[in-house]
Write an enzyme that holds these catalytic residues in place. Sequence first.
Site, PDB file in Angstrom:
ATOM      1  NE  ARG A   1      -3.835   2.347   2.204  1.00  0.00           N
ATOM      2  CZ  ARG A   1      -3.562   3.381   1.310  1.00  0.00           C
ATOM      3  NH1 ARG A   1      -4.703   4.008   1.068  1.00  0.00           N
ATOM      4  NH2 ARG A   1      -2.472   4.033   1.546  1.00  0.00           N
TER       5      ARG A   1
ATOM      6  CB  CYS B   1      -1.063   0.117   1.209  1.00  0.00           C
ATOM      7  SG  CYS B   1      -0.162   0.078   2.693  1.00  0.00           S
TER       8      CYS B   1
END
Lengths: 290, 168
Positions: free
Chosen positions: A253, A248
Amino acid sequence: MADYANPSVLVSSQWVADHAADAGVRVLESNEDILLYDIGHVPGAFKIDWQQDLNDPVTRDFIGPAAFVAFAQRLGISPTTTVVVYGDRNNWWATYAYWIFKLFGHRDVRVMNGGRAKWIEEGRPLSKDVPAVAAATYPVPAYDGRYRAYQDDVLAFIGASRGRTSATLSAGRALVDVRSPGEYSGQITHMPDYPQEGVLRGGHVPGAQSIPWAQAANPDQTFKSADDLRALYQGKGVTPDKDVIVYCRIGERSSHTWFVLHELLGYPRVRNYDGSWTEWGNSVRVPIER
Amino acid sequence: MGQLCSGSYRKIESLPVDRQEQIEALLDHFRNPRNRQVIDPVDVTMPGGNPGCGDVVTIYFRATEDGGRLDAASFVGNGCTISQAAASVLMEMVNERRPPLEDILAMDYEDMVDHLGRETVNSRPRCATLALGTLKAAVRRYSRNRLRVEHGLPPEPGGEDEAEEFLV
């Protein structure tokens, strides 16, 4: 839950309510919003400040084995402890902590499905008390990097090298970009006048599929069913037979996606490229696609 | 402006020294944000923060006619308690005092941290100072654009469109 490859890595809020005070269990709250624990937390839970507890303060890296030992012992965690993590935002920072525990080979780590949101939504009690800790011993663990990819790994993965503008992802490999569509396309790089927080180039690693991380979660912040998750990833060619790398912006994430693919769906080869876009988008002479 | 503001901040009569009080004060600002709106007319719309995986704050800024002072400012945003509460604290302060633009640029980030409660926010200084940094960026853009217009150049592009994109 029975359809997940490893259903035991998820526990329910009821399970946590029943077991949080057990001697062999440690419940840890890991949030993006650092004040939430102080405002109220699952009774018996301890706080992880992800930045301060799990990051090296000097080098861009996570803590090493010795610091992990100090961290674990401070929380009364031994190698046989069942560690349960939960937090805000779809358990996003909880899965980041989970992934770190796995880098150090901790055997039993679980996630409270639905995180803070579900606990609160169910009207369960919150506490401001910081529990007392019985000391624990944690032998220095071996560092197991098999779930972690570095920039050189990704360059080799996409058949590229520094200075080449193109790359080819071979058939047995999948690369997942879990950022928002605007970041993936390069529209969003950083806020103007805030260059310290952004990157110099936008776009994605050549060959990466765009599967935003939050698509793996339900509105109540629980993880989607195994069937829904399989459809989500396999629909984009991310299948269990492939070697998979996820990324990410800073790897947080994508740790959520790593958890989904490797832990819930049982994909055997999944690595999190934590350098992610803050590294790739600032690197000299690496290929970029838009 | 050596201190963050020489007048007292109205809603917190004195700096709470107790960490729990600091948290309560920030929580109040988070739940009841001051100046969380879009002002109209607006001179500059300045987004700040990390879209996608972090806190975002957009500052709406208007200067006085002569361009010397802040006339009004407001914010919108999403993110952690500290970042959003700090924006509310800052907006309340600057709307009350309407400081000269150079004072805004001279505001000290460490003073902002102290004002919010260092013991509570020191683990997240970037969250605590996001709004202030973004306000300064708005002031700088305003000053640049004013100069450009005075010299017959168009103002810098950007502003509202960027803000909408970032507020996902």
